[in-house]
Design a protein around this motif. Structure first.
Motif, short mmCIF file in Angstrom:
data_model
loop_
_atom_site.label_atom_id
_atom_site.label_comp_id
_atom_site.label_asym_id
_atom_site.label_seq_id
_atom_site.Cartn_x
_atom_site.Cartn_y
_atom_site.Cartn_z
N ILE A 194 0.82 -1.21 0.00
CA ILE A 194 0.00 0.00 0.00
C ILE A 194 0.85 1.26 0.00
N ILE A 195 2.10 1.13 0.43
CA ILE A 195 2.98 2.31 0.46
C ILE A 195 3.23 2.82 -0.95
N SER A 196 3.12 1.92 -1.97
CA SER A 196 3.35 2.35 -3.34
C SER A 196 2.35 3.43 -3.75
N GLY A 197 1.06 3.21 -3.46
CA GLY A 197 0.05 4.19 -3.80
C GLY A 197 -0.08 5.31 -2.79
N ALA A 198 0.25 5.02 -1.52
CA ALA A 198 0.07 6.02 -0.47
C ALA A 198 1.25 6.98 -0.34
N LEU A 199 2.42 6.56 -0.84
CA LEU A 199 3.63 7.36 -0.61
C LEU A 199 3.53 8.75 -1.21
N LEU A 200 2.89 8.86 -2.36
CA LEU A 200 2.77 10.18 -2.98
C LEU A 200 1.96 11.12 -2.08
N SER A 201 0.88 10.62 -1.47
CA SER A 201 0.06 11.43 -0.57
C SER A 201 0.77 11.71 0.74
#
Length: 489
Positions: A54-61
């Motif tokens: 989930i860090i892949s999609g959440a890291l930008l935010s």
């Protein structure tokens, strides 16, 4: 549960009795119980895949909210891996002391609490601390779940059932990518992280109704306790009798010097240690985890739009899930060693091509499609080959007396090497460029091919006790025809 201080004497009395233990009829639905237990435990793999993916999609935010530079992005991402090393080592003692089943329950409780703590983190420091805590659950699951399933499964289905853990990891990563791509404008990153607490709590409750490991029961309670477990997960008396005989012989012949951390240092066990830890190292350092964590970041950095980068990340997750499922279905039929040797060359070629595309700076039109093609091809070959076998070999290669600490060391190697890759990937890209970084990982994959060729024997079709016998007799080595070590006796 029998007190640990008196369990060895009880075990010796029950295992050295002159009369064979009476084998009662198995309970009904043994195969269903076996599959259910393996499935419930394997859900921890889905939690691991989701919580790390989930860090892949959440890291930008997260980067936008806390204003992170590339180094802090690495630290936030890698924090869960540092916790995984701790969790893998700590769960070793726990799985030996209270058993595999109760340890899985403890791990699922950590997953629940860790997800909630991450979602509620008020600062980047608190988030890093919470991800270390969550990582302890991730590492603990990789130590105890494959071992639990391996000790519960019959030899002819062990590869299929243990690699359910890999399949679950792929499903978790896929769900994380779907959430990251489809809900990044709907859910906050905190909600994305928090939802993992729900299935973790369900696993905790469900595991209370699952059987314990028959091998652990034999070693710590007695052979009759192991028979009771086998009655729940086998379908014929012949299967139970054969397995009880193997467990009894292996436990009776065990030398105290071969147990625990002392056993790992024994010369006769060293070939298994080299093979399992080596494959573990290459499983992580070959670049797959880096692609899962940083694919959107890499693609955005070379000119892909945010939507395109997240969509490519979703494609990565789909390929990973599909290939681990196929690997699960065929690993017993094809064999562990042969599967790795067939698939690794494809990983090397794909990374070389990906490096060329990144080095050229092309990202539009057909060149962009070619870049994505090389990325997905790497995921296909890597996740369908060495990734399928990484956790499996660590669960099946080590003798019972030292299996707890040995699998902990195996999991720690997996997470330690993962930590090195994840904690340095962006810095390496900044130092030598994205294209050259891909070529470095191509070299690592080439080295993994040589390692498997020279040091990893075929264990498909061999029981856990057959593998231990091969180690003790010096037959634990690769063969030219990829013959399984049980057949090469």
């Amino acid at each position: 549960m029998t007190d640990h201080s008196i369990a060895p004497s009880l075990t010796r009395r029950s295992l050295t009795a002159r009369n064979e233990p009476r084998i009662p009829e198995p309970y009904a639905n043994g195969d269903r119980v076996l599959r259910t237990a393996a499935f419930v435990a394997a859900v921890c793999g889905a939690l691991y895949g989701y919580d790390t993916g989930i860090i892949s999609g959440a890291l930008l935010s997260i980067t936008d909210e806390f204003g992170l530079d590339h180094r802090m992005q690495e630290i936030v991402t890698a924090a869960i891996l540092a916790g995984a090393v701790i969790g893998a080592l700590a769960t070793s003692w726990l799985s030996e002391r209270i058993g595999r089943k109760l340890s899985v329950m403890g791990v699922s409780a950590l997953f629940t609490l860790g997800a909630i703590a991450c979602a509620m983190a008020p600062s980047v420091g608190a988030l890093i601390t919470a991800r270390v805590f969550l990582g302890m659950a991730v590492g603990g699951s990789t130590q105890v779940v494959p071992m639990y399933i391996s000790e519960l499964a019959p030899q002819h289905r062990r590869g299929n059932l243990v690699t359910m853990f890999n399949v679950a990891i792929g499903v978790g990563i896929l769900l994380a990518s779907i959430v990251g791509f489809g809900l990044h404008d709907v859910w906050s990153w905190r909600t994305m992280v928090a939802v993992a607490a729900i299935p973790a709590a369900i696993v905790f409750v469900a595991m209370a109704f699952m059987p314990r490991s028959p091998r652990w029961a034999a070693e710590n309670i007695g052979i009759h306790a192991a028979i009771d477990v086998l009655r729940r997960v086998r379908t014929t008396r012949r299967e139970i009798r054969h397995e009880v005989t193997q467990i009894r012989d292996a436990t009776t012949d065990a030398d105290p010097a071969d147990s625990g951390w002392r056993g790992i240092r024994q010369a006769w066990a060293r070939p298994a240690l080299i093979a399992a830890l080596g494959v573990a190292f290459f499983t992580q350092c070959g670049g797959l985890e880096m692609m899962i964590y940083y694919a959107p970041t890499f693609l955005s950095g070379v000119g892909f739009g945010k939507e395109s980068a997240l969509l490519a990340s979703l494609g990565v997750a789909i390929v990973y899930a599909v290939m681990t499922l196929l690997g699960c279905l065929f690993v017993d039929r094809i064999g562990r060693r042969r599967l790795m040797l067939v698939m690794i060359p494809g990983s090397v070629v794909s990374l070389i091509g990906l490096g060329i595309m990144f080095a050229s700076g092309a990202h539009g039109g057909w060149q962009g499609w070619l870049t994505i093609g090389f990325l997905l091809a790497f995921m296909l070959f890597n996740s369908g080959g060495i990734q399928v076998c990484g956790w499996l070999l660590g669960a099946e290669m080590f003798p019972l007396a030292m299996r707890g600490p040995a699998t902990a060391l195996h999991a720690a190697m997996l997470w330690g090497s993962n930590l090195i890759v994840t904690g340095t990937a962006l810095s390496l890209v900044h130092a030598i460029g994205l294209g050259s970084t891909m070529w470095v990982y191509a070299g690592v994959n080439l080295a993994s091919f040589v390692f498997v060729l020279l040091f990893v024997p075929e264990t498909a079709g061999a029981s856990l006790e057959d593998i231990e016998a091969a180690l003790r007799s010096g037959r634990f080595r690769p063969t030219r025809g990829h013959t399984a070590i049980a057949a090469a006796a």
